[in-house]
Design an enzyme around this catalytic site. Structure first.
Site, mmCIF file in Angstrom:
data_model
loop_
_atom_site.group_PDB
_atom_site.id
_atom_site.type_symbol
_atom_site.label_atom_id
_atom_site.label_comp_id
_atom_site.label_asym_id
_atom_site.label_seq_id
_atom_site.Cartn_x
_atom_site.Cartn_y
_atom_site.Cartn_z
ATOM 1 N N ASP A 67 2.070 3.223 2.404
ATOM 2 C CA ASP A 67 2.940 2.094 2.049
ATOM 3 C C ASP A 67 3.753 1.576 3.229
ATOM 4 O O ASP A 67 3.805 2.200 4.295
ATOM 5 C CB ASP A 67 3.886 2.495 0.893
ATOM 6 C CG ASP A 67 4.416 3.925 1.018
ATOM 7 O OD1 ASP A 67 4.482 4.436 2.151
ATOM 8 O OD2 ASP A 67 4.760 4.525 -0.009
ATOM 9 N N ASN A 135 11.729 10.541 -9.140
ATOM 10 C CA ASN A 135 11.355 9.896 -10.405
ATOM 11 C C ASN A 135 9.850 9.982 -10.659
ATOM 12 O O ASN A 135 9.328 9.303 -11.537
ATOM 13 C CB ASN A 135 11.809 8.433 -10.418
ATOM 14 C CG ASN A 135 11.107 7.594 -9.356
ATOM 15 O OD1 ASN A 135 10.255 8.097 -8.618
ATOM 16 N ND2 ASN A 135 11.454 6.328 -9.273
ATOM 17 N N HIS A 137 7.429 9.153 -8.475
ATOM 18 C CA HIS A 137 6.549 8.204 -7.792
ATOM 19 C C HIS A 137 5.701 8.901 -6.734
ATOM 20 O O HIS A 137 6.102 9.902 -6.144
ATOM 21 C CB HIS A 137 7.315 6.990 -7.230
ATOM 22 C CG HIS A 137 8.168 7.237 -6.025
ATOM 23 N ND1 HIS A 137 9.367 6.590 -5.825
ATOM 24 C CD2 HIS A 137 8.007 8.031 -4.936
ATOM 25 C CE1 HIS A 137 9.883 6.974 -4.673
ATOM 26 N NE2 HIS A 137 9.076 7.855 -4.116
ATOM 27 N N GLU A 142 6.101 3.256 -8.765
ATOM 28 C CA GLU A 142 7.258 3.657 -9.545
ATOM 29 C C GLU A 142 6.860 3.867 -11.010
ATOM 30 O O GLU A 142 5.774 3.445 -11.418
ATOM 31 C CB GLU A 142 8.336 2.564 -9.443
ATOM 32 C CG GLU A 142 8.821 2.289 -8.022
ATOM 33 C CD GLU A 142 9.782 3.345 -7.478
ATOM 34 O OE1 GLU A 142 9.641 4.541 -7.790
ATOM 35 O OE2 GLU A 142 10.691 2.954 -6.708
HETATM 36 C C1 F6R Z 1 6.264 7.786 1.519
HETATM 37 C C2 F6R Z 1 6.121 7.619 0.079
HETATM 38 C C3 F6R Z 1 7.037 8.222 -0.929
HETATM 39 C C4 F6R Z 1 7.652 9.555 -0.520
HETATM 40 C C5 F6R Z 1 8.601 10.039 -1.605
HETATM 41 C C6 F6R Z 1 9.263 11.352 -1.224
HETATM 42 O O1 F6R Z 1 5.263 7.108 2.233
HETATM 43 O O2 F6R Z 1 5.230 6.947 -0.284
HETATM 44 O O3 F6R Z 1 6.331 8.364 -2.130
HETATM 45 O O4 F6R Z 1 6.626 10.482 -0.320
HETATM 46 O O5 F6R Z 1 9.597 9.086 -1.826
HETATM 47 O O6 F6R Z 1 10.096 11.140 -0.130
HETATM 48 P P1 F6R Z 1 10.833 12.343 0.631
HETATM 49 O O7 F6R Z 1 9.740 13.143 1.271
HETATM 50 O O8 F6R Z 1 11.698 11.665 1.634
HETATM 51 O O9 F6R Z 1 11.565 13.101 -0.403
#
Ligand code: F6R
Length: 261
Positions: A67, A135, A137, A142
């Site tokens: 992303d 959450n 994702h 989301e």
């Molecule tokens: C990152 C992404 C997100 C993160 C998720 C966890 O490219 O797509 O899904 O993997 O938000 O983030 P952290 O590792 O910072 O807790």
């Protein structure tokens, strides 16, 4: 879905890196799906170290990131392009033209279609690395994202915006939109490997592994994947009902194979 419980966040990263290295040793021209966020940073540090020790090469590897923020240029310090350069690409022997991150600057519809085409032309993703949002994702899919979604623009939830505000200074405008691989895109990868560490992820890990498959918890879609590996530390695993079973499978695997993975 295989669940591996590691003793510490450091062990999660080490095991995750080991999986990547094994893949690259078997298939030097592998296609990797990459994630940003805090979780994979230590995994990338291991890959850099193993590259510096000459144990692995990225010369033929192609990568596709999950992303990117919409409206943030690649050279912006908070772009996921900048993150990947800093945390991995600048320190390994990967060819710049082989690293792909969706562009948050063009027309998101055209960019999404082109990104899917590029993944397809590369022969698909061999191993997709994932982190987990509190959450549920994965990527920026989301809650309520279609479980068969493809790359597209998504509006971030307020919770995700808050969680990611730590990366932005107070005077910086934080994006509310992102372009992300869809859940269907992620499920097309030949293998998926999700890493999570810390107590803040325990509810999300439980819902992903043991909850019903539901768009309300996008990561639960990984239950449908034929080769999904989840590596969590003891804190992130602490709410799993079948924790003793996962540990038992782990010790049996160690007994039979001589290694957890
Ligand atoms: C990152 C992404 C997100 C993160 C998720 C966890 O490219 O797509 O899904 O993997 O938000 O983030 P952290 O590792 O910072 O807790």
């Amino acid at each position: 879905m295989r669940v591996i419980i590691a003793d510490s966040p450091e062990a999660v990263a080490r095991m995750g890196a080991e999986q990547c290295i094994r893949l690259l040793q078997d298939k030097p021209a592998a296609v990797l799906g990459l994630a940003t966020g805090s979780t994979p940073i230590a995994l990338y540090a291991h890959l850099i170290q193993r590259r510096q020790q000459g144990e692995v090469s990225f010369r033929q590897v192609r990568t596709f990131n999950l992303d990117e923020y919409i409206g943030i240029a690649p050279q912006h310090p908070q772009s996921y392009r900048s993150f990947m350069q800093k945390q991995l690409f600048d320190h390994i022997d990967i060819l710049p033209e082989n690293t792909h991150i969706p562009s948050g600057m063009g027309d998101p519809v055209a960019e999404s279609r082109a990104y899917e085409d590029k993944i397809r032309s590369a022969g698909g993703i061999d191993l997709q690395i994932l982190g987990l949002g509190r959450n549920g994702h994965i990527g920026f899919n989301e809650p309520t994202s279609s479980l068969s979604s493809r790359t597209r623009a998504k509006t971030l939830t307020q919770e995700t915006i808050r969680d990611n505000s730590r990366f932005f200074s107070a005077d910086e405008e934080q994006p509310h939109l992102a372009i992300t691989m869809g859940i269907g895109t992620i499920l097309d990868a030949r293998k998926v490997m999700l890493l999570a560490a810390g107590a803040a992820k325990a509810d999300a890990v439980k819902a992903m592994v043991e909850g019903p498959v539901s768009a309300m918890h996008p990561a639960s879609a990984l239950q449908m994947h034929p080769s999904a590996l989840v590596i969590v530390d003891t804190e992130a695993a602490s709410k799993l009902e079948l924790i003793d079973y996962y540990r038992w499978v782990q010790s049996e695997t160690l007994r039979v194979q001589g290694a957890y993975l």
